[in-house]
Design a protein around this motif. Structure first.
Motif, PDB file in Angstrom:
ATOM      1  N   LEU A 149     -19.747  25.605  41.082  1.00  0.00           N
ATOM      2  CA  LEU A 149     -20.586  26.423  40.198  1.00  0.00           C
ATOM      3  C   LEU A 149     -21.912  26.746  40.866  1.00  0.00           C
ATOM      4  CD1 LEU A 149     -20.086  24.561  36.801  1.00  0.00           C
ATOM      5  CD2 LEU A 149     -19.109  26.761  37.441  1.00  0.00           C
ATOM      6  N   TYR A 150     -22.505  25.737  41.500  1.00  0.00           N
ATOM      7  CA  TYR A 150     -23.829  25.913  42.085  1.00  0.00           C
ATOM      8  C   TYR A 150     -23.830  26.909  43.242  1.00  0.00           C
ATOM      9  CZ  TYR A 150     -24.616  21.513  39.552  1.00  0.00           C
ATOM     10  OH  TYR A 150     -24.688  20.542  38.589  1.00  0.00           O
ATOM     11  N   ILE A 151     -22.732  26.987  43.974  1.00  0.00           N
ATOM     12  CA  ILE A 151     -22.722  27.871  45.146  1.00  0.00           C
ATOM     13  C   ILE A 151     -22.280  29.290  44.801  1.00  0.00           C
ATOM     14  CG2 ILE A 151     -22.305  25.936  46.708  1.00  0.00           C
ATOM     15  CD1 ILE A 151     -19.402  26.820  46.934  1.00  0.00           C
ATOM     16  N   LEU A 174     -18.155  34.645  44.998  1.00  0.00           N
ATOM     17  CA  LEU A 174     -17.483  34.140  43.807  1.00  0.00           C
ATOM     18  C   LEU A 174     -16.591  32.968  44.189  1.00  0.00           C
ATOM     19  CD1 LEU A 174     -16.494  37.582  42.244  1.00  0.00           C
ATOM     20  CD2 LEU A 174     -18.490  36.165  41.699  1.00  0.00           C
ATOM     21  N   THR A 175     -16.519  31.963  43.313  1.00  0.00           N
ATOM     22  CA  THR A 175     -15.805  30.740  43.688  1.00  0.00           C
ATOM     23  C   THR A 175     -14.616  30.457  42.767  1.00  0.00           C
ATOM     24  OG1 THR A 175     -17.507  29.483  42.482  1.00  0.00           O
ATOM     25  CG2 THR A 175     -17.730  29.641  44.868  1.00  0.00           C
ATOM     26  N   LYS A 178     -13.721  40.630  41.331  1.00  0.00           N
ATOM     27  CA  LYS A 178     -14.464  40.684  40.062  1.00  0.00           C
ATOM     28  C   LYS A 178     -14.767  39.268  39.572  1.00  0.00           C
ATOM     29  CE  LYS A 178     -12.084  44.927  38.606  1.00  0.00           C
ATOM     30  NZ  LYS A 178     -11.141  45.507  37.613  1.00  0.00           N
ATOM     31  N   PRO A 179     -15.958  39.053  38.990  1.00  0.00           N
ATOM     32  CA  PRO A 179     -16.284  37.714  38.490  1.00  0.00           C
ATOM     33  C   PRO A 179     -15.545  37.389  37.195  1.00  0.00           C
ATOM     34  CG  PRO A 179     -18.075  39.242  38.007  1.00  0.00           C
ATOM     35  CD  PRO A 179     -17.092  39.993  38.859  1.00  0.00           C
ATOM     36  N   LEU A 180     -15.270  36.119  36.995  1.00  0.00           N
ATOM     37  CA  LEU A 180     -14.752  35.641  35.724  1.00  0.00           C
ATOM     38  C   LEU A 180     -15.854  35.656  34.673  1.00  0.00           C
ATOM     39  CD1 LEU A 180     -12.682  32.526  36.887  1.00  0.00           C
ATOM     40  CD2 LEU A 180     -11.734  34.471  35.643  1.00  0.00           C
ATOM     41  N   HIS A 230     -12.774  27.543  40.665  1.00  0.00           N
ATOM     42  CA  HIS A 230     -12.536  26.375  41.526  1.00  0.00           C
ATOM     43  C   HIS A 230     -13.156  25.105  40.947  1.00  0.00           C
ATOM     44  CE1 HIS A 230     -11.042  24.475  45.016  1.00  0.00           C
ATOM     45  NE2 HIS A 230     -11.171  25.471  45.849  1.00  0.00           N
ATOM     46  N   SER A 231     -14.124  25.224  40.041  1.00  0.00           N
ATOM     47  CA  SER A 231     -14.689  24.034  39.408  1.00  0.00           C
ATOM     48  C   SER A 231     -13.675  23.364  38.485  1.00  0.00           C
ATOM     49  CB  SER A 231     -15.940  24.405  38.602  1.00  0.00           C
ATOM     50  OG  SER A 231     -15.610  25.322  37.568  1.00  0.00           O
TER      51      SER A 231
END
Length: 526
Positions: free
Chosen positions: A18-20, A26-27, A116-118, A152-153
């Motif tokens: 989340l932090y990165i 986007l992760t 695209k972001p979630l 990914h979190s």
């Protein structure tokens, strides 16, 4: 009877994803599944059938209905809480490729969706059903794709494979592929203010102690690496990462392509070098493809490229059912400066074995292991600095992830799963990710890169095919294919009295071969 509520806080490793995250980094991860509906009784699967199937499998994982609860200023890691407004249909959408519906259009469609972001205010997953794949070679008429994105979190490669198996069936009748959990999972409750403050204070106080203990665990390996560097110079260490086009800042625009191989062919290739593994063959193919690609662009470094490979850190069977991350990583030289494919495989095999035995590849391993013990507020600040394009460290040239998948035929709604691909995040300083999920006797090399770094992603796919063909057709030399003595295969590297770890086999043969290959303008083709 209502299940009791419980409090669930993200681990440090989960929270770091989340932090990165940023607008350009986007992760989330994405899996692409291709289904052939001809095996269903009516020969067709409707969109509402997919929704209803997912509704019946909502209890296989708590990740479906829980969302993030972040604290002010990230004073501690976030919590998972139940989404009181959860709506399944808000997480599953539908689309269709434009005519003619070919492979290139499909790759563009996949890359755009991955870029695209979630929605971070909802549970961190979604599904996108794509129809119109009728002009893609190897796909049955009427095939459709399901693109599943998960942050990914929430999940790593191993728990992700378990999640997919849990929503899949092993026959057209709908028998679950793995046993499903009994009853509903407990809802994640919102923690009280006192609980939040108590945990935050405890984390801040105990983290320095845990961090010191973790550093002590790494001290022997750190000293060993330092001694090797002093004794043998930079050529004997694994810290040197050459500069390539993939080591710059990434943009929001991603590229995707993929090629699928027969897994049995890779099993035959590993026999060309004694004690080689499927993972070694995967790295050798990726290395050969990068050698061809960078040679074409006149950018092949004299030094070997370096890859980061995730390592499953789950200690027991059954732990894969728990969502979240439990991974480490190691850095590996992939010997892209060796022209001969079999000699390259032999060098990679030696390097990976020594790396695992000596716990080297420390740059990636320390980053993934030590961050487990850093307080949330500190980790959040450091992560944002390190992921800024001005400060991002150059740990590797690319990442290669090989997560074994189910080796049986799977179905969903009676439709047969025929192909599987995987997409993962990029990062500033590491703009190439090759995911290699295997399924039912096949293995797919999925390419994820940045549009500026790799505008010709289809050419890199051709390079992967070329590297595969070369290794498949290569004849093992006596040196590369000879059987090693059992004593040479040890879990522990030979350690002299001064404590340094020797890498005789890793540095001797690859150095001589590499120097010969470095003088060539193009790779040797057999």
């Amino acid at each position: 009877m209502t299940e009791p509520s419980n409090i669930s806080q993200l681990s440090a490793q989960d929270a770091q994803f989340l932090y990165i995250q940023s607008a350009t980094n986007l992760t989330h991860v994405m899996a692409v599944y291709i289904y052939d509906p001809s095996t269903t009784p009516g020969g067709k699967v409707r969109f509402k059938d997919i929704i209803e199937h997912m509704r019946k499998r909502m209890d296989v994982s708590p990740m479906f209905k829980r969302k993030l609860y972040r604290l002010p200023l990230d004073i501690d890691h976030p919590y998972w809480v139940e989404d009181e407004h959860f709506d399944l249909e808000a997480h599953i959408s539908h689309g269709r490729l434009p005519e003619p519906g070919d492979w290139r259009q499909f790759c563009i469609h996949v890359a755009r969706h991955h870029s695209k972001p979630l929605d971070m205010t909802r549970p961190l997953w979604d599904m996108y059903v794509v129809e119109g794949l009728d002009n893609i070679p190897g796909y049955a008429k009427g095939s459709y794709a399901i693109l599943t994105r998960i942050h990914h979190s929430t999940i790593d490669g191993v728990s992700g494979a378990h999640f997919f198996a849990a929503i899949s069936d092993k026959d057209v009748e709908g028998t679950p592929a793995i046993p499903l959990p009994e009853g509903k999972s407990a809802a994640n409750a919102l923690p009280t203010i006192s609980e939040i403050l108590s945990r935050a204070v405890n984390s801040t106080i105990t983290s320095p102690v845990k961090l010191t203990q973790a550093l002590l665990k790494f001290t022997p390996a750190l000293l060993s690496t330092a001694q090797k560097s002093l004794q043998g110079g930079d050529e004997k260490t694994e810290t040197g990462v050459p500069q390539t086009r993939f080591n710059g800042p990434v943009t929001p625009n991603k590229m995707f392509d993929a090629v699928t191989f027969d897994l049995d062919e890779l099993k035959k290739m590993r026999l060309k070098v004694s004690d080689a593994t499927i993972n070694d063959v995967v790295l050798a193919i990726c290395s050969g493809a990068l050698r061809h690609y960078l040679t074409k662009h006149k950018e092949l470094p004299k030094e070997s490229l370096v890859a980061v490979a995730p390592v499953n850190a789950r200690s027991r069977s059954g732990d894969e059912a728990n969502p979240g991350n439990n991974i480490s990583a190691m850095t590996i030289k992939i010997w892209s400066n060796i022209a001969d494919p079999v000699e390259r495989l032999a060098a990679i095999k030696d390097t990976t074995r020594e790396t695992k035995a000596a716990k080297s590849g420390l740059s990636a391993r320390i980053m993934t292991d030590l961050t487990k013990h850093i307080p949330g507020v500190t980790m959040a600040g450091v992560a944002r600095i390190l992921t800024d394009e001005r400060f991002a460290p150059k740990m590797s040239n690319l990442m290669v992830s090989n997560v074994p998948g189910p080796q049986i035929q799977l179905y969903m709604n009676g439709a047969k799963l025929t192909h599987q691909y995987g997409l993962a995040p990029l990062a500033h300083g590491m703009g190439l990710f090759i995911a290699t999920p295997s399924y039912n006797g096949t293995i797919s090399f999925s390419i994820i890169s940045d549009r500026k770094m790799m505008p010709d992603v289809e050419f890199f796919r051709e390079c992967l095919q070329r590297a595969f063909d070369e290794l498949r057709d290569a004849t093992p030399s006596v040196e590369a294919g000879r059987t090693k003595k059992p004593a040479a295969v040890s879990k522990k590297p030979e350690t002299p009295k001064d404590g340094s770890v020797m890498y005789r086999r890793v540095t001797k043969k690859p150095r001589a071969t590499a120097s010969k290959a470095n003088g060539e303008n193009k790779p040797k083709v057999k």
